[in-house]
Enzyme design. Structure first.
Site, mmCIF file in Angstrom:
data_model
loop_
_atom_site.group_PDB
_atom_site.id
_atom_site.type_symbol
_atom_site.label_atom_id
_atom_site.label_comp_id
_atom_site.label_asym_id
_atom_site.label_seq_id
_atom_site.Cartn_x
_atom_site.Cartn_y
_atom_site.Cartn_z
ATOM 1 C CE1 TYR A 140 13.352 -2.874 -3.408
ATOM 2 C CE2 TYR A 140 13.699 -2.103 -1.165
ATOM 3 C CZ TYR A 140 13.956 -2.999 -2.169
ATOM 4 O OH TYR A 140 14.811 -4.057 -1.933
ATOM 5 C CD GLU B 170 12.952 -8.449 -9.638
ATOM 6 O OE1 GLU B 170 13.961 -8.202 -8.944
ATOM 7 O OE2 GLU B 170 13.010 -8.833 -10.812
ATOM 8 C CG HIS B 171 10.124 -6.462 -4.509
ATOM 9 N ND1 HIS B 171 10.143 -5.338 -3.726
ATOM 10 C CD2 HIS B 171 10.274 -6.029 -5.792
ATOM 11 C CE1 HIS B 171 10.278 -4.260 -4.503
ATOM 12 N NE2 HIS B 171 10.370 -4.659 -5.767
ATOM 13 C CG ASP C 86 16.587 -8.748 -2.221
ATOM 14 O OD1 ASP C 86 15.482 -8.237 -1.961
ATOM 15 O OD2 ASP C 86 17.542 -8.097 -2.734
ATOM 16 C CB ALA D 196 17.580 1.021 -16.766
ATOM 17 C CG ASP E 37 20.458 -4.990 -6.655
ATOM 18 O OD1 ASP E 37 19.780 -5.953 -7.040
ATOM 19 O OD2 ASP E 37 19.972 -3.899 -6.308
#
Ligand code: GLA
Length: 368
Positions: free
Chosen positions: A205, A15-16, A18, A104, A153
């Site tokens: 973010y 997570e985070h 990329d 979500a 994503d």
């Protein structure tokens, strides 16, 4: 008429990482967005089964984006960018219909954008190829919508493979499918959508992203991917700012956890993924500070009900928790999450099980 489907995704781990040129391990969901394209007489019309009214705009480049409602930028973005790239996009009608819950952390936006881009590529005979599809999908989100996201994503949505997670190297954008067979190990990937409202998610973010870039600059490396686990203590010693130190610790350890996760999956040791998931959650909670009480509560409830590991998935500040749960304990884990959320006064989470599904694909106009 041309019809394409592209899925949302779950990120198993990474997570985070990329936008730090690091590693991620997402999988495509069975939920997704279907885009239907047809020729029109005039203008570009977008209709969404999830929006109240269709919008029609005059063909233009990105400069015309202020004429469209915000949601339509995810659809029209590809048309604006293609036009700016010199492609003659004729009058067209685009219908989108998605069953990915929005907000979500399951990449409803990537499902939407990728299904539109694939359908356009096919309909207009652009022949963009895998790299071109990825590039256009990313530019829609970064340049047309204006979200500084990192590309995971879209990769998952375009290239996911059934029964596999997608190991992505976000520096060179290469991907490798890694078998992910939870059922074969007597496990279930259980998802709890906490329905926690995304609080300040966009600003937070962007702040994490610029903090990571600042840390890389101070450390004199192109990206935090270039700080190794062995060199972590030395790197931390060279940073004065406590917040940046926490960001670096998360990113460097998370990259290492992705590599470990790939190794355990390749070795068929699915259960050993559990502790890596839980460690990832702790790192997001304590170092990167992107979790909220709703997801922390769901993770704790899953673990106390027998999950082998659990973590928040996605950008953070709400959204979904994933857990690897022995098949026999799935109902108990679901009950535990619902009870813990109710006791804390949170919204009732929505629970579902996930398997790794296939990425974007053409569907026959008769289906869906
Ligand atoms: C969002 C972004 C991705 C990635 C994740 C965090 O989903 O769209 O690019 O940065 O957050 O891992």
């Amino acid at each position: 008429m041309t019809r394409w489907f592209a899925p949302g995704r779950i990120n198993l781990i990474g997570e985070h990482t990329d936008y730090n040129d690091g590693f991620v391990l997402p999988l495509a969901l069975r939920h997704g967005c279907t885009t239907t394209l047809s020729a029109a007489d005039e203008g570009w019309t977008v209709a969404s089964a999830q929006a109240s009214a269709p919008a029609t705009v005059r063909p233009s480049g990105l400069a015309g984006r202020d004429d469209a409602p915000d949601w339509a930028a995810y659809v029209l973005g590809a048309l604006w960018l293609l036009r700016d790239d010199g492609v003659d996009v004729p009058p067209i009608r685009i219908e989108v219909d998605s069953d990915v819950p929005s907000g979500a952390g399951l990449s409803s936006s990537a499902a939407l954008v990728c299904s539109v881009v694939c359908a356009l590529d096919d309909h207009l005979g652009l022949d963009l190829g895998p790299d071109g599809l990825l590039d256009l999908s990313r530019r829609v989100e970064n340049d047309a919508v204006g979200a500084p996201t990192g590309g995971m994503d879209q990769l998952a949505s375009l290239r996911g493979e059934a029964g596999h997670a997608l190991f992505c190297d976000m520096r060179d954008l290469t991907t490798q499918s890694v078998p992910f067979d939870a059922a074969g190990a007597g496990l279930v990937l259980l998802v709890a959508d906490t329905r926690a409202p995304h609080r300040h998610a966009d600003g937070e973010y962007a702040a994490r992203r610029s903090g990571c870039e600042e840390a890389a600059r101070q450390l004199g490396v192109p990206a935090l991917r270039d700080v190794t686990l062995a060199g972590l203590d030395d790197a931390l010693g060279r940073l004065d700012d406590e917040e940046l130190r926490r960001y670096v610790r998360h990113v460097v350890t998370e990259d290492a956890r992705v590599l470990d996760a790939v190794e355990v999956l390749r070795a068929g040791r699915t259960e050993d993924l559990g502790p890596l998931l839980t460690a990832s959650h702790a790192s997001m909670r304590d170092d990167f500070r992107i979790t909220v009480p709703e997801v922390d509560t769901a993770v704790e409830a899953m673990l106390s009900a027998g999950a082998r590991g659990a973590r928040m998935t996605g950008g953070g500040f709400g959204g979904c928790v994933i857990a690897l749960v022995p098949s026999a304990d799935v109902d108990a884990a679901g009950d535990a999450v619902r009870r813990a959320s109710a006791d804390a006064g949170f919204a009732e989470p929505a629970l579902f099980t996930a398997e790794a599904a296939a990425g974007a694909r053409r569907v026959s106009p008769a289906s869906r």
